[in-house]
Structure formats: structure tokens, C-alpha cells
Design a protein around this motif. Structure first.
Motif, short mmCIF file in Angstrom:
data_model
loop_
_atom_site.label_atom_id
_atom_site.label_comp_id
_atom_site.label_asym_id
_atom_site.label_seq_id
_atom_site.Cartn_x
_atom_site.Cartn_y
_atom_site.Cartn_z
N VAL A 12 0.48 5.74 -4.36
CA VAL A 12 -0.76 6.44 -4.70
C VAL A 12 -1.28 5.85 -6.01
O VAL A 12 -0.59 5.88 -7.02
CB VAL A 12 -0.53 7.95 -4.87
CG1 VAL A 12 -1.78 8.64 -5.37
CG2 VAL A 12 -0.09 8.56 -3.54
N SER A 13 -2.49 5.27 -5.99
CA SER A 13 -3.03 4.64 -7.20
C SER A 13 -4.13 5.46 -7.85
O SER A 13 -4.56 5.14 -8.96
CB SER A 13 -3.56 3.24 -6.87
OG SER A 13 -4.66 3.30 -5.98
N VAL A 14 -4.60 6.50 -7.15
CA VAL A 14 -5.65 7.33 -7.76
C VAL A 14 -5.07 8.20 -8.86
O VAL A 14 -3.88 8.52 -8.85
CB VAL A 14 -6.34 8.22 -6.69
CG1 VAL A 14 -7.05 7.38 -5.66
CG2 VAL A 14 -5.35 9.16 -6.04
N THR A 39 -12.79 -1.07 6.00
CA THR A 39 -11.94 -0.90 4.81
C THR A 39 -11.09 -2.14 4.59
O THR A 39 -10.54 -2.72 5.53
CB THR A 39 -11.00 0.31 5.00
OG1 THR A 39 -11.81 1.46 5.21
CG2 THR A 39 -10.15 0.54 3.77
N LYS A 43 -7.14 3.23 3.81
CA LYS A 43 -6.92 1.94 3.16
C LYS A 43 -5.43 1.59 3.16
O LYS A 43 -5.05 0.44 3.38
CB LYS A 43 -7.44 2.01 1.72
CG LYS A 43 -7.24 0.73 0.92
CD LYS A 43 -7.78 0.89 -0.49
CE LYS A 43 -7.56 -0.39 -1.30
NZ LYS A 43 -8.07 -0.24 -2.69
N ARG A 44 -4.60 2.59 2.93
CA ARG A 44 -3.15 2.37 2.89
C ARG A 44 -2.66 1.88 4.26
O ARG A 44 -1.89 0.91 4.35
CB ARG A 44 -2.44 3.67 2.50
CG ARG A 44 -0.91 3.55 2.44
CD ARG A 44 -0.26 4.88 2.06
NE ARG A 44 -0.76 5.34 0.78
CZ ARG A 44 -1.53 6.43 0.62
NH1 ARG A 44 -1.89 7.14 1.68
NH2 ARG A 44 -1.94 6.79 -0.57
N GLN A 97 -3.84 -1.80 4.93
CA GLN A 97 -3.14 -2.83 4.17
C GLN A 97 -1.68 -2.98 4.60
O GLN A 97 -1.17 -4.11 4.71
CB GLN A 97 -3.22 -2.50 2.68
CG GLN A 97 -4.63 -2.62 2.11
CD GLN A 97 -4.70 -2.25 0.64
OE1 GLN A 97 -3.83 -1.55 0.12
NE2 GLN A 97 -5.73 -2.71 -0.03
N GLY A 122 0.77 -1.24 0.00
CA GLY A 122 0.00 0.00 0.00
C GLY A 122 0.80 1.28 0.00
O GLY A 122 0.21 2.37 0.05
N PRO A 179 -6.72 10.61 -0.27
CA PRO A 179 -7.91 9.78 -0.51
C PRO A 179 -7.76 8.32 -0.09
O PRO A 179 -8.75 7.67 0.28
CB PRO A 179 -8.12 9.90 -2.03
CG PRO A 179 -7.50 11.20 -2.39
CD PRO A 179 -6.31 11.33 -1.49
N GLU A 180 -6.56 7.79 -0.14
CA GLU A 180 -6.35 6.37 0.18
C GLU A 180 -5.69 6.16 1.54
O GLU A 180 -5.22 5.06 1.83
CB GLU A 180 -5.47 5.72 -0.89
CG GLU A 180 -6.08 5.73 -2.28
CD GLU A 180 -5.13 5.16 -3.32
OE1 GLU A 180 -5.50 4.15 -3.96
OE2 GLU A 180 -4.03 5.70 -3.49
N LYS A 181 -5.64 7.19 2.37
CA LYS A 181 -4.83 7.11 3.59
C LYS A 181 -5.29 6.01 4.55
O LYS A 181 -4.46 5.30 5.13
CB LYS A 181 -4.79 8.46 4.29
CG LYS A 181 -6.12 9.03 4.70
CD LYS A 181 -5.95 10.45 5.27
CE LYS A 181 -7.28 11.06 5.66
NZ LYS A 181 -7.11 12.46 6.14
#
Length: 255
Positions: free
Chosen positions: A136-138, A254, A203-204, A207, A133, A199-201
Motif C-alpha cells: 500500500v503506497s497511499v 490502468t 492497479k495492484r 501490475q 505491487g 484505492p490501489e486494488k
């Protein structure tokens, strides 16, 4: 100009053929050292001597020798990277020691860092945590001007402090639990504090922490040895931030 004074140092070094063999401490004497040498140059000098004697040189990791790559991972007299704070092994100089000193040199000790040979350990578990994780995938769009995204200076400074982590593993080696919380927290924070990573903090964090646990790293009990041993001075506040994000992720399911 005065000549450099030579030093005689007595080294006790961990020798281990591979991860499956039993290790042992072996003693060596280096008589041609001087206070201006770096610690890795001391090991180079020893290895030159061993090679001329047709003996197996001591295996150790190194790369940049400028304190920025994190490869020079050694436990020196029971302290990660040695006696000088905020200093990597490659930037540690022999002026920190006295002529005639006995120095004990060992590899990182952690279930998640198996010994490859002598002083070299396998830190690929850090790569697995990052793959879980640490990115950044967005879609953040095209590259913008430096000042186009407004980031408060306090957050920018904290993100840069976290990003200074070189992934050496000193925090794991110094922790009595073998925890990687400071490393993971730094990688979570450096992205979570900036707009692109926000945005993914949660979830990151979810994981990466789960992967850390899966790989056999211990948990944090606030011993703070990680902060004390970190050559880049990364502080415990990042662990608190990661814990908050992880708790929020768990509360919202999440995955």
C-alpha cells in the motif's frame, strides 16, 4: 512406556549440483527413523549419515519448522508437501508412512523456480511479484485504534484467509501449467478487501499479474490443483476476484 518402533525407509532423492548441471535420482536407505519424526528430521538423519561417510549431504530449504515460513518446499511422492492435506513438509510426520515404504523426494518443478541445488529452488520470482505491487503506497495517516475503521466481518475474514498465504510455492509446483495465480490472488485479496488497500486494488492486480507473466509463470486453466495442495487452504475465489480487478484495470487503461 513402550519404546518407539524404528522404521526402515527407502528414499529416492533428486540430486543436482546447480541450476546448470543435469540432475539425477539417487537412492538411500534410512534405518533409524521412527513414526514421531518429522519429515525434515528424516532428512537430517540421512545427512548425518552422509556426512560421516564424507559424502555430500542433501541440500534442502528449512527455517521455522513450525509450518509458518513456507521454506520447506518438497515434492513428496508427487504431491506438494506430501500426502497430508493442509500440512507443510516440516509438520508432516513419518506416521503417514509405513515401515519399508519407498519415498520419492523432488524439488518444486517450475520454469520460474530454477533449482539451486538438490531440493532447493530459487523462489525470488515471488519477491519480484510482490515488489511490483504487493503493498500500500497511499498515505493512510497515523495508526488508528483497532475498531476505528469499520470493516464487515465477512470481508475481514476473507482478507485474513488470504493473508495466511506463506508463499511456499506449492500452488505453482502442483499446477500443470506452473501458474502462480493462487499466490498472486491471495496477495491481491488481502489488501483489496480492506479500506487501506482498496484505492490501489485495480492497479495492484494489473501490475502483479503482468509481472507474474513476465517471469514465466503459466496461466490458470482451473485445474484446482493449487487449492488442493495449499497448506493454508486458500481457495479459488481469490483468483476470481483478482481476475475481475485485472479486467477492470485493463478496461480503464490502468498502468
Amino acid at each position: 512406556m513402550s519404546e518407539k518402533k524404528t522404521m526402515t525407509l527407502y528414499l529416492k532423492i533428486w540430486r543436482q549440483q546447480n541450476s546448470k548441471s543435469l540432475g539425477r535420482m539417487e537412492s538411500y536407505t534410512v534405518e533409524e527413523a521412527n513414526e514421531d519424526m518429522s519429515f525434515l528430521e528424516l532428512l537430517d538423519l540421512l545427512n548425518e549419515k552422509l556426512i560421516t561417510q564424507n559424502a555430500d549431504p542433501v541440500a534442502f530449504d528449512h527455517d521455522c519448522r513450525e509450518g509458518i515460513c513456507g521454506m520447506c518446499s518438497l515434492m513428496i511422492d508427487g504431491r506438494a508437501h506430501g500426502p497430508r492435506a493442509l500440512t507443510t513438509t516440516c509438520q508432516l510426520h513419518l506416521r503417514e508412512f509405513e515401515d519399508g515404504d519407498t519415498i520419492v523426494i523432488e524439488p518444486w518443478r517450475s520454469k520460474a523456480f530454477p533449482v539451486l541445488k538438490d531440493l532447493m529452488v530459487d523462489r525470488s520470482s515471488f519477491d519480484e511479484v510482490m515488489a511490483a505491487g504487493g503493498y500500500v503506497s497511499v498515505n493512510t495517516g497515523h495508526t488508528q485504534d483497532a475498531n476505528a475503521l469499520l470493516v464487515p466481518k465477512e470481508k475481514a475474514d476473507k482478507a485474513m484467509d488470504a493473508a495466511s498465504c506463506i508463499g511456499c510455492g506449492a500452488c505453482v509446483a502442483a499446477c500443470p501449467n506452473g501458474s502462480a495465480m493462487l499466490f498472486v490472488a491471495a496477495k491481491v485479496s488481502q489488501l483489496a478487501l480492506l479500506p487501506q488497500g482498496s484505492p490501489e486494488k485495480k492497479k495492484r492486480a494489473f501490475q502483479m499479474v503482468n509481472k507474474m507473466d513476465e517471469l514465466g509463470f503459466g496461466n490458470c486453466t482451473n485445474a484446482a490443483e493449487c487449492e488442493a495442495s495449499c497448506p493454508k487452504g486458500i481457495d479459488l475465489s481469490h483468483i476470481a476476484r483478482m481476475n475481475r480487478l485485472y479486467a477492470k484495470a485493463c478496461a480503464k487503461g490502468t498502468s
